[in-house]
Design a protein around this motif. Structure first.
Motif, mmCIF file in Angstrom:
data_model
loop_
_atom_site.group_PDB
_atom_site.id
_atom_site.type_symbol
_atom_site.label_atom_id
_atom_site.label_comp_id
_atom_site.label_asym_id
_atom_site.label_seq_id
_atom_site.Cartn_x
_atom_site.Cartn_y
_atom_site.Cartn_z
ATOM 1 N N ASP A 93 0.821 -1.210 0.000
ATOM 2 C CA ASP A 93 0.000 0.000 0.000
ATOM 3 C C ASP A 93 0.858 1.265 0.000
ATOM 4 O O ASP A 93 0.388 2.332 -0.341
ATOM 5 C CB ASP A 93 -0.929 0.012 1.219
ATOM 6 N N LEU A 97 -13.789 -6.957 -1.892
ATOM 7 C CA LEU A 97 -13.596 -6.930 -0.441
ATOM 8 C C LEU A 97 -12.193 -7.402 -0.036
ATOM 9 O O LEU A 97 -11.966 -7.701 1.136
ATOM 10 C CB LEU A 97 -14.651 -7.815 0.238
ATOM 11 N N ASP A 98 -11.284 -7.455 -0.988
ATOM 12 C CA ASP A 98 -9.922 -7.934 -0.722
ATOM 13 C C ASP A 98 -9.254 -7.043 0.325
ATOM 14 O O ASP A 98 -9.080 -5.842 0.114
ATOM 15 C CB ASP A 98 -9.116 -7.929 -2.021
ATOM 16 N N GLU A 99 -8.895 -7.645 1.462
ATOM 17 C CA GLU A 99 -8.289 -6.892 2.542
ATOM 18 C C GLU A 99 -6.764 -6.913 2.487
ATOM 19 O O GLU A 99 -6.113 -6.166 3.223
ATOM 20 C CB GLU A 99 -8.758 -7.460 3.895
ATOM 21 N N LYS A 100 -6.180 -7.744 1.650
ATOM 22 C CA LYS A 100 -4.723 -7.853 1.562
ATOM 23 C C LYS A 100 -4.146 -7.108 0.359
ATOM 24 O O LYS A 100 -3.111 -6.455 0.475
ATOM 25 C CB LYS A 100 -4.307 -9.327 1.512
ATOM 26 N N ARG A 138 -5.602 -4.431 -2.156
ATOM 27 C CA ARG A 138 -6.791 -3.601 -2.376
ATOM 28 C C ARG A 138 -7.262 -3.680 -3.836
ATOM 29 O O ARG A 138 -6.470 -3.811 -4.759
ATOM 30 C CB ARG A 138 -6.508 -2.159 -1.981
ATOM 31 N N GLY A 176 -13.314 -11.666 -1.043
ATOM 32 C CA GLY A 176 -12.118 -11.124 -0.401
ATOM 33 C C GLY A 176 -10.876 -11.535 -1.145
ATOM 34 O O GLY A 176 -10.834 -11.516 -2.375
ATOM 35 N N HIS A 177 -9.848 -11.942 -0.400
ATOM 36 C CA HIS A 177 -8.550 -12.251 -1.009
ATOM 37 C C HIS A 177 -8.472 -13.730 -1.368
ATOM 38 O O HIS A 177 -7.865 -14.544 -0.672
ATOM 39 C CB HIS A 177 -7.420 -11.878 -0.035
#
Length: 330
Positions: A115, A275-278, A280, A307-308
């Protein structure tokens, strides 16, 4: 691991592990022996090869067994749909992870914070170089075994997507396809700056990291039709696309290119969970936009409730459809 294989691999599937050692084709900078790849052999005459990389902290057998053991919406698994495909799932070497107090983990390259990619981004270079060399060597081995490059697919999940995408962009010739899931492109911001497609771009002539202007070609991202027209009309060798590819190559000590490489004609599939939290979602969109800017034909799928990981069965269906489209039925 045997329990995992027994519960996920389709009955009758032939799998194996072989030591893959980088030889002259891979031209490693250092002594470079990778762990055993997980290989799923075709059950009919071998006509194409699919090479997929796992995410950070995983390994080839774990990721491979899960992936090929996943059902499509028809209830069939990918090896059943593509019986003539050889599936190769390499395992990353163990590298010290700076963010984990230098504990060795399986990773294709080290990264501190995707990030905040400008912070300690130099950590990525060695791993990207070695992984690229390994993958190029693996592709050439398949070619020597009689599989045309146009029938070899490259790709991966998460960091495996990032590493394989970078390796593809540093390859010279067209491949059969590329499949990326929940990933990103390392050094994408530099490529955007060179292409003139960065969201932060404000017609600043100094935005080119090479410090030179390439006339009107870089003013706005080109459409696929415009890029194809350039090829047909024999466009000169200078331009933002050539500079962008040369930057990625020089970053890992590969030679510059002097014209647009044929790998830019490789069709690509990218899927990403909203919804990928790892990794983005916008990083996946950035990778998509960079590939589009380079002239790739990109099939993009975003999944609102994912998500991821990869979406089951939707994304597996989409990957199956993509592979059928670029390679033909299995």
């Amino acid at each position: 691991m045997e329990d995992l294989l027994a519960s996920t691999v389709p009955p009758g599937t032939v799998v194996s592990g072989e030591i893959y050692e980088s030889g002259p084709l891979a031209a490693p900078t250092h002594g470079n022996v990778y762990p055993e790849p997980f290989i799923v052999h075709p059950v009919t005459p071998h006509t194409y090869t699919i090479i997929l990389l796992h995410g950070r902290g995983s390994n080839g057998p774990k990721f491979g067994a899960q992936f090929i053991g996943t059902n499509t919406s028809t209830g069939k698994k990918l090896p059943e749909i593509f019986p003539s495909a050889k599936w190769i799932f390499p395992t990353a070497k163990k590298r010290r992870a700076v963010i984990f107090k230098r504990i060795p983990i399986h990773q294709w390259f080290d990264v501190y914070d995707i990030d905040n990619r400008s912070y300690k981004e130099h950590l990525q270079v060695d791993g990207l170089q070695e992984t690229t060399q390994m993958l190029h060597g693996l592709i050439e081995e398949e070619v020597m075994n009689g599989i045309p490059r146009e029938r070899i697919v490259l790709g991966g999940l998460s960091q495996g997507c990032a590493a394989s995408m970078y390796a593809m962009l540093c390859y010279d010739l067209r491949l059969g396809g590329y499949v990326g899931m929940c990933g990103w492109l390392p050094y994408a911001k530099y490529v955007e700056d060179i292409l003139g497609t960065s969201p932060d771009e404000e017609d600043d002539e100094d935005a080119d990291v090479f410090g030179e202007s390439d006339d009107e070609e870089g003013a706005n991202p080109k459409t696929k039709g415009e890029i194809d027209k350039d090829h047909e009309e024999g466009e000169g060798t200078k331009g933002p696309i050539v500079e962008a590819i040369s930057f990625l190559r020089e970053n890992i000590s590969f030679p510059r290119v002097h014209d647009k490489p044929l790998v830019l004609q490789t069709p690509a599939f990218l899927g990403h969970g909203a919804l990928d939290e790892k990794v983005r979602f916008n990083l996946g969109e950035q990778a998509r936009d960079v590939l589009n800017g380079l002239g790739f034909e990109v099939t993009w799928k975003g999944y609102d409730d994912l998500g991821h990981w990869y979406k089951i069965p939707d994304e597996i269906d989409h990957i199956s459809e993509f592979l059928t489209g670029v390679l033909g039925p299995g």
